[in-house]
Scaffold this motif. Structure first.
Motif, PDB file in Angstrom:
ATOM      1  N   ARG A  12       8.323 -30.520 -13.513  1.00 58.27           N
ATOM      2  CA  ARG A  12       9.516 -31.242 -13.063  1.00 58.27           C
ATOM      3  C   ARG A  12      10.687 -30.964 -13.992  1.00 58.27           C
ATOM      4  O   ARG A  12      11.817 -30.729 -13.530  1.00 58.27           O
ATOM      5  CB  ARG A  12       9.215 -32.738 -13.013  1.00 58.27           C
ATOM      6  CG  ARG A  12      10.381 -33.596 -12.541  1.00 58.27           C
ATOM      7  CD  ARG A  12       9.947 -35.043 -12.370  1.00 58.27           C
ATOM      8  NE  ARG A  12      11.057 -35.881 -11.939  1.00 58.27           N
ATOM      9  CZ  ARG A  12      11.925 -36.471 -12.755  1.00 58.27           C
ATOM     10  NH1 ARG A  12      11.788 -36.321 -14.069  1.00 58.27           N
ATOM     11  NH2 ARG A  12      12.907 -37.214 -12.279  1.00 58.27           N
ATOM     12  N   THR A  13      10.452 -30.976 -15.298  1.00 59.51           N
ATOM     13  CA  THR A  13      11.513 -30.679 -16.261  1.00 59.51           C
ATOM     14  C   THR A  13      12.046 -29.266 -16.067  1.00 59.51           C
ATOM     15  O   THR A  13      13.263 -29.030 -16.112  1.00 59.51           O
ATOM     16  CB  THR A  13      10.982 -30.836 -17.695  1.00 59.51           C
ATOM     17  OG1 THR A  13      10.567 -32.192 -17.893  1.00 59.51           O
ATOM     18  CG2 THR A  13      12.061 -30.486 -18.720  1.00 59.51           C
ATOM     19  N   ALA A  17      15.882 -28.308 -15.038  1.00 57.80           N
ATOM     20  CA  ALA A  17      16.677 -27.394 -15.872  1.00 57.80           C
ATOM     21  C   ALA A  17      17.179 -26.211 -15.061  1.00 57.80           C
ATOM     22  O   ALA A  17      18.332 -25.779 -15.206  1.00 57.80           O
ATOM     23  CB  ALA A  17      15.852 -26.919 -17.059  1.00 57.80           C
ATOM     24  N   ALA A  18      16.328 -25.674 -14.179  1.00 50.38           N
ATOM     25  CA  ALA A  18      16.744 -24.557 -13.328  1.00 50.38           C
ATOM     26  C   ALA A  18      17.843 -24.991 -12.371  1.00 50.38           C
ATOM     27  O   ALA A  18      18.805 -24.248 -12.123  1.00 50.38           O
ATOM     28  CB  ALA A  18      15.543 -24.015 -12.554  1.00 50.38           C
ATOM     29  N   GLY A  19      17.730 -26.215 -11.834  1.00 53.10           N
ATOM     30  CA  GLY A  19      18.778 -26.724 -10.956  1.00 53.10           C
ATOM     31  C   GLY A  19      20.095 -26.906 -11.688  1.00 53.10           C
ATOM     32  O   GLY A  19      21.163 -26.577 -11.157  1.00 53.10           O
ATOM     33  N   ARG A 246      16.596 -27.534 -22.843  1.00 53.34           N
ATOM     34  CA  ARG A 246      15.226 -27.446 -22.346  1.00 53.34           C
ATOM     35  C   ARG A 246      14.714 -26.019 -22.237  1.00 53.34           C
ATOM     36  O   ARG A 246      13.656 -25.773 -21.653  1.00 53.34           O
ATOM     37  CB  ARG A 246      15.137 -28.152 -20.987  1.00 53.34           C
ATOM     38  CG  ARG A 246      15.279 -29.656 -21.123  1.00 53.34           C
ATOM     39  CD  ARG A 246      15.751 -30.328 -19.852  1.00 53.34           C
ATOM     40  NE  ARG A 246      15.817 -31.789 -20.039  1.00 53.34           N
ATOM     41  CZ  ARG A 246      16.817 -32.404 -20.646  1.00 53.34           C
ATOM     42  NH1 ARG A 246      17.842 -31.711 -21.138  1.00 53.34           N
ATOM     43  NH2 ARG A 246      16.796 -33.717 -20.796  1.00 53.34           N
ATOM     44  N   THR A 247      15.448 -25.070 -22.787  1.00 52.34           N
ATOM     45  CA  THR A 247      14.997 -23.679 -22.809  1.00 52.34           C
ATOM     46  C   THR A 247      15.657 -22.975 -23.982  1.00 52.34           C
ATOM     47  O   THR A 247      16.344 -23.602 -24.780  1.00 52.34           O
ATOM     48  CB  THR A 247      15.321 -22.976 -21.478  1.00 52.34           C
ATOM     49  OG1 THR A 247      14.732 -21.670 -21.467  1.00 52.34           O
ATOM     50  CG2 THR A 247      16.825 -22.822 -21.283  1.00 52.34           C
ATOM     51  N   SER A 293      14.299 -11.950 -15.753  1.00 56.36           N
ATOM     52  CA  SER A 293      14.409 -12.596 -17.059  1.00 56.36           C
ATOM     53  C   SER A 293      13.946 -14.041 -17.031  1.00 56.36           C
ATOM     54  O   SER A 293      13.462 -14.570 -18.030  1.00 56.36           O
ATOM     55  CB  SER A 293      15.852 -12.521 -17.567  1.00 56.36           C
ATOM     56  OG  SER A 293      16.719 -13.248 -16.723  1.00 56.36           O
ATOM     57  N   ARG A 294      14.090 -14.712 -15.876  1.00 53.91           N
ATOM     58  CA  ARG A 294      13.684 -16.117 -15.771  1.00 53.91           C
ATOM     59  C   ARG A 294      12.204 -16.272 -15.423  1.00 53.91           C
ATOM     60  O   ARG A 294      11.661 -17.371 -15.535  1.00 53.91           O
ATOM     61  CB  ARG A 294      14.508 -16.827 -14.689  1.00 53.91           C
ATOM     62  CG  ARG A 294      15.986 -16.923 -14.963  1.00 53.91           C
ATOM     63  CD  ARG A 294      16.344 -17.939 -16.006  1.00 53.91           C
ATOM     64  NE  ARG A 294      15.922 -19.283 -15.674  1.00 53.91           N
ATOM     65  CZ  ARG A 294      16.201 -20.344 -16.416  1.00 53.91           C
ATOM     66  NH1 ARG A 294      16.882 -20.198 -17.551  1.00 53.91           N
ATOM     67  NH2 ARG A 294      15.793 -21.542 -16.090  1.00 53.91           N
TER      68      ARG A 294
END
Length: 318
Positions: A12-13, A17-19, A246-247, A293-294
């Motif tokens: 979920r995190t 973060a992607a959103g 978060r990344t 890359s992601r």
């Protein structure tokens, strides 16, 4: 199903973060369209100050509603550096540089930024440099080069303009790397709000020019400047900080390679600028590189988890 439950919060995190990163790159791409209107009526420093003041007012209002308060003292070093370099210096020199070079050259030079973020992040933050990240950044940079070359006009560049865009890329990269530690000590909203305030203070010498430009600027240019402050600055920098917390800085830097592709699409939709085949190919490469890359290799733990059979009841065991 029970084995997957502990992974749900982390998943979920990651999705949140992607959103947040997606919101950032879409709004930053839209900024290039708005800058074309506002930049015709406002000087580089005045545009940067007006944008930062609008962003600071919007962020300050949200902070008051949420009662965020002041960031901890330990976060101020990163906030101050990112505010000076990214919110202040970057915005002024990029606006100035885009008046000296064509859009393609500016995009080409500024897109060195994610590479610098990866190098600085590895050196100063200990960010890992996995092969997928490096490969994705290489593909995306090749796409950015293609987009830049396809958009470049003849005789539209100057040594000063290229130097300004290069300085913008360095300021952007250094600001991101400085911001990352601060996000471990303060909230994304605090880091963004006070970084924006620092940038606005740095740009206060342009206040007189802002007043003069605003008196003569058409309403559309002023509205675009306000849009730049509220959305690509206040909202997008906050979602950026949320995702960055978060990344890694390197992975977030690579994500911004989606911006050139989105700029091509938005210019097509809103400015009737029909892209050529080279531009479209470059945009596709940018997006493909971001996807690479992601992406993450499947961890050994996940593979073992899938392959481990469910325990059998005692009465069924031999």
């Amino acid at each position: 199903m029970m084995n997957a439950t502990p992974l749900a919060p982390a998943r979920r995190t990651e999705l949140l973060a992607a959103g947040a990163a997606t919101v950032t790159v879409v709004l930053w791409a839209s900024a290039f369209v708005s800058i074309r209107s506002a930049g015709a009526a406002y000087s580089p420093g005045a545009l940067a100050l007006g944008r930062l003041l609008a962003g600071a007012v919007a962020l300050g209002a949200v902070c008051l509603v949420r009662r965020e308060g002041w960031p901890p003292r330990t976060a101020w070093r990163g906030i101050a550096i990112s505010g000076l370099l990214w919110f202040g210096l970057y915005m002024v020199v990029l606006n100035w540089g885009e008046q000296e070079v064509d859009a393609g050259t500016a995009a080409l030079v500024v897109n060195i930024g994610p590479i610098l973020i990866a190098l600085l992040g590895s050196r100063l933050l200990g960010d890992a440099m996995p092969p997928r990240l490096l490969a994705g950044m290489g593909v995306s940079f090749a796409g950015a080069v293609a987009v830049g070359l396809s958009m470049s006009g003849e005789g539209g560049s100057s040594v000063l303009g290229v130097a300004l865009c290069l300085l913008a890329a360095v300021a952007y990269a250094a600001g991101v790397v400085a911001q990352k530690p601060a996000l471990g000590r303060a909230s994304a909203l605090q880091v963004t709000t006070f970084g924006c305030l620092v940038g606005a203070v740095l740009c206060l010498p342009f206040a007189g020019q802002l007043v003069r430009d605003a008196a003569d600027a058409p309403a559309s240019a002023t509205l675009n400047m306000l849009y730049l402050g509220v959305f690509p600055t206040a909202l997008a920098f906050t979602t950026w900080a949320y995702a960055l917390a978060r990344t890694t800085a390197s992975r977030m830097g690579a994500t911004t390679y989606a911006v050139p592709a989105l700029v091509v699409l938005m210019s097509w939709l809103f400015l009737d600028e029909i892209p050529g085949l080279l531009t479209l190919a470059g945009g596709a490469l940018c997006l493909a590189g971001v996807a690479v890359s992601r992406s993450r290799p499947r961890t050994r733990a996940a593979v073992v988890l899938e392959r481990t059979p469910e325990p059998r009841p005692e009465h069924e065991q031999a």
